[in-house]
Scaffold this motif. Structure first.
Motif, PDB file in Angstrom:
ATOM      1  N   GLY A  52      25.854  14.061  29.577  1.00 38.12           N
ATOM      2  CA  GLY A  52      26.684  14.444  28.435  1.00 38.12           C
ATOM      3  C   GLY A  52      25.881  15.258  27.447  1.00 38.12           C
ATOM      4  O   GLY A  52      24.680  15.078  27.321  1.00 38.12           O
ATOM      5  N   HIS A  53      26.527  16.195  26.764  1.00 36.23           N
ATOM      6  CA  HIS A  53      25.794  17.033  25.819  1.00 36.23           C
ATOM      7  C   HIS A  53      26.304  16.855  24.394  1.00 36.23           C
ATOM      8  O   HIS A  53      25.929  17.576  23.501  1.00 36.23           O
ATOM      9  N   ASN A  54      27.178  15.907  24.200  1.00 33.48           N
ATOM     10  CA  ASN A  54      27.830  15.801  22.892  1.00 33.48           C
ATOM     11  C   ASN A  54      27.121  14.860  21.943  1.00 33.48           C
ATOM     12  O   ASN A  54      27.689  14.394  20.979  1.00 33.48           O
ATOM     13  N   TYR A  55      25.874  14.589  22.222  1.00 31.25           N
ATOM     14  CA  TYR A  55      25.164  13.642  21.385  1.00 31.25           C
ATOM     15  C   TYR A  55      24.100  14.357  20.577  1.00 31.25           C
ATOM     16  O   TYR A  55      23.298  15.106  21.117  1.00 31.25           O
ATOM     17  N   LYS A  56      24.105  14.131  19.274  1.00 30.28           N
ATOM     18  CA  LYS A  56      23.175  14.844  18.397  1.00 30.28           C
ATOM     19  C   LYS A  56      21.893  14.040  18.180  1.00 30.28           C
ATOM     20  O   LYS A  56      20.824  14.597  17.970  1.00 30.28           O
ATOM     21  N   PHE A  79      18.346  18.244  27.194  1.00 29.11           N
ATOM     22  CA  PHE A  79      19.278  18.264  26.071  1.00 29.11           C
ATOM     23  C   PHE A  79      19.174  19.582  25.300  1.00 29.11           C
ATOM     24  O   PHE A  79      18.129  20.230  25.317  1.00 29.11           O
ATOM     25  N   THR A 115      19.108  18.979  19.543  1.00 26.41           N
ATOM     26  CA  THR A 115      19.284  17.523  19.612  1.00 26.41           C
ATOM     27  C   THR A 115      18.100  16.843  18.912  1.00 26.41           C
ATOM     28  O   THR A 115      16.953  17.237  19.112  1.00 26.41           O
TER      29      THR A 115
END
Ligand SMILES: [Zn+2]
Length: 201
Positions: free
Chosen positions: A163-167, A189, A193
């Protein structure tokens, strides 16, 4: 199961050998807690003595009872020695992510020790746990590769992020050795990030 094992193999402290638990409270308090390394890396303990022996037994002797012991030890250490950092992680909704083993190794060993520890640790420190990385190549265990350059080749692009939606992410592993495993995981990432590295040693 645990109770039965206790009867057969009574637990004793890895450091002072007193019966009761794997690392008695006295010996826990004697552990030298390390400091944060730039840019954002926290190796909690030195890789020696009881910590080294416990990690070794968890990995190679299948003493899975060590999992809750480590979860408690890490949680207690973060709460007492790094309360502000932990608070920041909680407020900014950091996701804590295990650095995985290759499926082949996981199969041979039966489990990924980092993942097992995190499952127990995450609720203790009020952080969300998620598996965001998979190993993409059948890499050799790092310890079997002596040459540093080869070691890097071996591990580079070994991971894919799911997943790439995590900051905000904390990558968790048991031991930080050369850093190439971690670098490979970080490279999965997006550049913006915010990544912290947490290891037992
Ligand atoms: Zn002890």
């Amino acid at each position: 199961m645990s109770l039965l094992l206790d009867l057969i193999f009574p637990r004793s402290c890895y450091s002072c050998h007193r019966p009761g638990r794997y690392l008695c409270l006295h010996c826990q308090s004697e552990l030298v807690v390390r400091s944060i390394r730039p840019p954002q890396r926290l190796p909690l303990f030195r890789y020696h003595g009881p910590i080294k022996a416990m990690i070794h037994d968890l990995k190679f002797s299948f003493i899975s009872d060590l999992v809750p012991e480590f979860a408690l030890l890490i949680s207690r250490t973060l709460k007492t020695k790094f309360p502000h950092l932990l608070e920041y992680w909680q407020e900014e909704n950091f996701i804590i992510v295990p650095i995985p083993l290759h499926p082949y190794r996981q199969n041979w060993r039966g489990f990924n020790q980092s993942e097992l520890i995190l499952k127990e640790l995450a609720p203790l420190i009020n952080l969300k746990y998620q598996n965001l990385l998979i190993r993409s190549k059948n890499t050799l265990p790092q310890t079997q590769i002596k040459d540093k350059a080869l070691r890097h080749t071996n591990i580079s692009s070994a991971f894919c992020a799911i997943g790439h939606n995590y900051k905000n992410i904390i990558l968790f592993d048991d031991v930080y050795t050369t850093g190439s495993t971690t670098k490979s995981a970080i490279s999965c990432f997006p550049k913006d990030t915010n990544i912290w590295i947490l290891t037992i040693a």
